[in-house]
Design an enzyme around this catalytic site. Sequence first.
Site, PDB file in Angstrom:
ATOM      1  CE  LYS A  44     -30.000 -38.759 -25.943  1.00 50.79           C
ATOM      2  NZ  LYS A  44     -28.901 -38.172 -26.729  1.00 50.79           N
TER       3      LYS A  44
ATOM      4  CB  THR B 215     -22.709 -34.646 -18.695  1.00 49.36           C
ATOM      5  OG1 THR B 215     -22.655 -33.257 -18.336  1.00 49.36           O
ATOM      6  CG2 THR B 215     -22.955 -35.486 -17.458  1.00 49.36           C
TER       7      THR B 215
ATOM      8  N   GLY C  51     -20.866 -34.366 -24.385  1.00 48.45           N
ATOM      9  CA  GLY C  51     -20.786 -35.386 -25.427  1.00 48.45           C
ATOM     10  C   GLY C  51     -21.349 -36.741 -25.058  1.00 48.45           C
ATOM     11  CB  THR C  52     -23.495 -38.046 -22.278  1.00 53.62           C
ATOM     12  OG1 THR C  52     -24.341 -36.897 -22.355  1.00 53.62           O
ATOM     13  CG2 THR C  52     -22.618 -37.966 -21.064  1.00 53.62           C
ATOM     14  N   GLY C  53     -24.404 -37.754 -25.263  1.00 50.77           N
ATOM     15  CA  GLY C  53     -25.361 -38.174 -26.296  1.00 50.77           C
ATOM     16  C   GLY C  53     -24.651 -38.650 -27.558  1.00 50.77           C
ATOM     17  CB  CYS C  54     -21.676 -37.329 -29.395  1.00 49.40           C
ATOM     18  SG  CYS C  54     -22.206 -35.621 -29.488  1.00 49.40           S
TER      19      CYS C  54
HETATM   20  N1  LIG Z   1     -25.286 -38.439 -14.649  1.00 44.41           N
HETATM   21  C1  LIG Z   1     -25.478 -39.539 -15.396  1.00 44.41           C
HETATM   22  N2  LIG Z   1     -25.223 -40.767 -14.888  1.00 44.41           N
HETATM   23  C2  LIG Z   1     -25.416 -41.881 -15.622  1.00 44.41           C
HETATM   24  N3  LIG Z   1     -25.876 -41.858 -16.891  1.00 44.41           N
HETATM   25  C3  LIG Z   1     -26.152 -40.664 -17.456  1.00 44.41           C
HETATM   26  C4  LIG Z   1     -25.971 -39.436 -16.744  1.00 44.41           C
HETATM   27  N4  LIG Z   1     -26.310 -38.390 -17.570  1.00 44.41           N
HETATM   28  C5  LIG Z   1     -26.678 -38.958 -18.749  1.00 44.41           C
HETATM   29  N5  LIG Z   1     -26.604 -40.316 -18.681  1.00 44.41           N
HETATM   30  C6  LIG Z   1     -26.873 -41.255 -19.770  1.00 44.41           C
HETATM   31  O1  LIG Z   1     -26.061 -40.855 -20.862  1.00 44.41           O
HETATM   32  C7  LIG Z   1     -26.730 -41.087 -22.107  1.00 44.41           C
HETATM   33  C8  LIG Z   1     -26.843 -39.774 -22.866  1.00 44.41           C
HETATM   34  O2  LIG Z   1     -27.927 -39.042 -22.317  1.00 44.41           O
HETATM   35  P1  LIG Z   1     -28.043 -37.454 -22.231  1.00 44.41           P
HETATM   36  O3  LIG Z   1     -29.463 -37.174 -21.894  1.00 44.41           O
HETATM   37  O4  LIG Z   1     -26.976 -36.938 -21.311  1.00 44.41           O
HETATM   38  O5  LIG Z   1     -27.681 -37.058 -23.720  1.00 44.41           O
HETATM   39  P2  LIG Z   1     -27.523 -35.632 -24.372  1.00 44.41           P
HETATM   40  O6  LIG Z   1     -28.201 -34.608 -23.516  1.00 44.41           O
HETATM   41  O7  LIG Z   1     -27.994 -35.781 -25.762  1.00 44.41           O
HETATM   42  O8  LIG Z   1     -25.951 -35.395 -24.339  1.00 44.41           O
HETATM   43  P3  LIG Z   1     -25.056 -34.278 -25.123  1.00 44.41           P
HETATM   44  O9  LIG Z   1     -25.991 -33.248 -25.656  1.00 44.41           O
HETATM   45  O10 LIG Z   1     -24.083 -33.739 -24.123  1.00 44.41           O
HETATM   46  O11 LIG Z   1     -24.315 -35.023 -26.182  1.00 44.41           O
HETATM   47  C9  LIG Z   1     -28.075 -41.728 -21.717  1.00 44.41           C
HETATM   48  O12 LIG Z   1     -27.927 -43.121 -21.736  1.00 44.41           O
HETATM   49  C10 LIG Z   1     -28.302 -41.202 -20.300  1.00 44.41           C
HETATM   50  O13 LIG Z   1     -29.179 -42.022 -19.567  1.00 44.41           O
HETATM   51  C1  LIG Z   2     -20.603 -30.624 -32.790  1.00 43.37           C
HETATM   52  C2  LIG Z   2     -21.375 -31.034 -31.584  1.00 43.37           C
HETATM   53  N1  LIG Z   2     -22.311 -31.996 -31.730  1.00 43.37           N
HETATM   54  C3  LIG Z   2     -23.025 -32.397 -30.647  1.00 43.37           C
HETATM   55  C4  LIG Z   2     -22.823 -31.821 -29.409  1.00 43.37           C
HETATM   56  C5  LIG Z   2     -23.674 -32.322 -28.275  1.00 43.37           C
HETATM   57  O1  LIG Z   2     -23.506 -31.832 -27.098  1.00 43.37           O
HETATM   58  C6  LIG Z   2     -21.825 -30.819 -29.307  1.00 43.37           C
HETATM   59  N2  LIG Z   2     -21.539 -30.200 -28.123  1.00 43.37           N
HETATM   60  N3  LIG Z   2     -21.133 -30.447 -30.414  1.00 43.37           N
END
Ligand SMILES: Nc1ncnc2c1ncn2[C@@H]1O[C@H](COP(=O)(O)OP(=O)(O)OP(=O)(O)O)[C@@H](O)[C@H]1O
Ligand SMILES: Cc1ncc(CO)c(N)n1
Length: 274
Positions: free
Chosen positions: A176, A207, A209-212
């Site tokens: 990502k 942002t 929980g975006t990854g979750c």
């Molecule tokens: N500012 C943003 N605008 C648009 N898309 C974004 C933005 N930030 C992240 N994304 C998208 O959101 C999704 C999750 O990516 P991100 O890298 O933020 O995950 P993460 O760091 O694992 O998140 P978290 O740890 O908060 O759950 C990807 O598809 C990424 O491209």
């Molecule tokens: C429990 C949990 N899983 C994933 C994330 C990712 O940001 C978070 N903040 N907390």
Amino acid sequence: MSKVASALTIAGTDPSGGAGIQADLKVFQERQVYGMSVITSVVAQNTLGVQDVQHLPIDFIEKQLDAVLSDIPPQAVKTGMIATVEMMELVASKLAKTTIPYVIDPVMIAKSGDSLMDITSRQVIRNTLVPLATVVTPNVPEAESLVGFEIHSNQEAENAAKVIVEELGAKAAVVKGGHLEGEATDVLYDGSSFSYFKADRYETKHTHGTGCTFSAAITAELAKGKSIKEAVTVGKDFITDAIQYPLALGNGYGPTNHWGYRLKGLPQQQEVLK
Ligand SMILES: Nc1ncnc2c1ncn2[C@@H]1O[C@H](COP(=O)(O)OP(=O)(O)OP(=O)(O)O)[C@@H](O)[C@H]1O
Ligand SMILES: Cc1ncc(CO)c(N)n1
């Protein structure tokens, strides 16, 4: 009428509702998949950071896994926060006995910068869970930790996705681009070709929980029988809408809006009761 699919998330909690198990279940529901959950760690956290963590006893995590898997075998599984080596070994031993499509979000550090996985586990996840994965969805720091080199560009993201598949044994990987500059571009490698998933980058603090949210949407689509590429396409649209229609909640990195996709065409900031 199509048949309803079930999906299981194995992860930690977020009482503030934006990440972890709580986010996964909301996303499964929005994707019309029956959601189930096994809790690994209870986390005291909110949009500002992680205040404390309690890991559940390993035999109790096993009881939860057995309870679900023996009764309602899901069509897809996702893991999020799996903090310790013994948890990884347990989950790997259970999933190795199945052929259920499996998405790993290799959660290591929360948006607030707090660690959600101990240092030894960051090395061990490579050999335990990653080889079992249908899709691994690391962000840039997580991918760097998995492959052992730095990622500053889409080309380096491609290289990392390829290593995760060809050397670590996952079926596919999507690195990502949330932490890179420019467009929010995610790079998928499925063992034969690369696909790019692009969206405008929004200037936002929402942002958490975006990854979750992204990986839960991918899991839901795999549960419905979609291909990896189709599932990532839906996941990318889902997270982009969730980021685009933020809810003004919390004093730190606020949550995304899991029903954002329903708000297309409406004003972007959703009013909330305070
Ligand atoms: N500012 C943003 N605008 C648009 N898309 C974004 C933005 N930030 C992240 N994304 C998208 O959101 C999704 C999750 O990516 P991100 O890298 O933020 O995950 P993460 O760091 O694992 O998140 P978290 O740890 O908060 O759950 C990807 O598809 C990424 O491209
Ligand atoms: C429990 C949990 N899983 C994933 C994330 C990712 O940001 C978070 N903040 N907390």
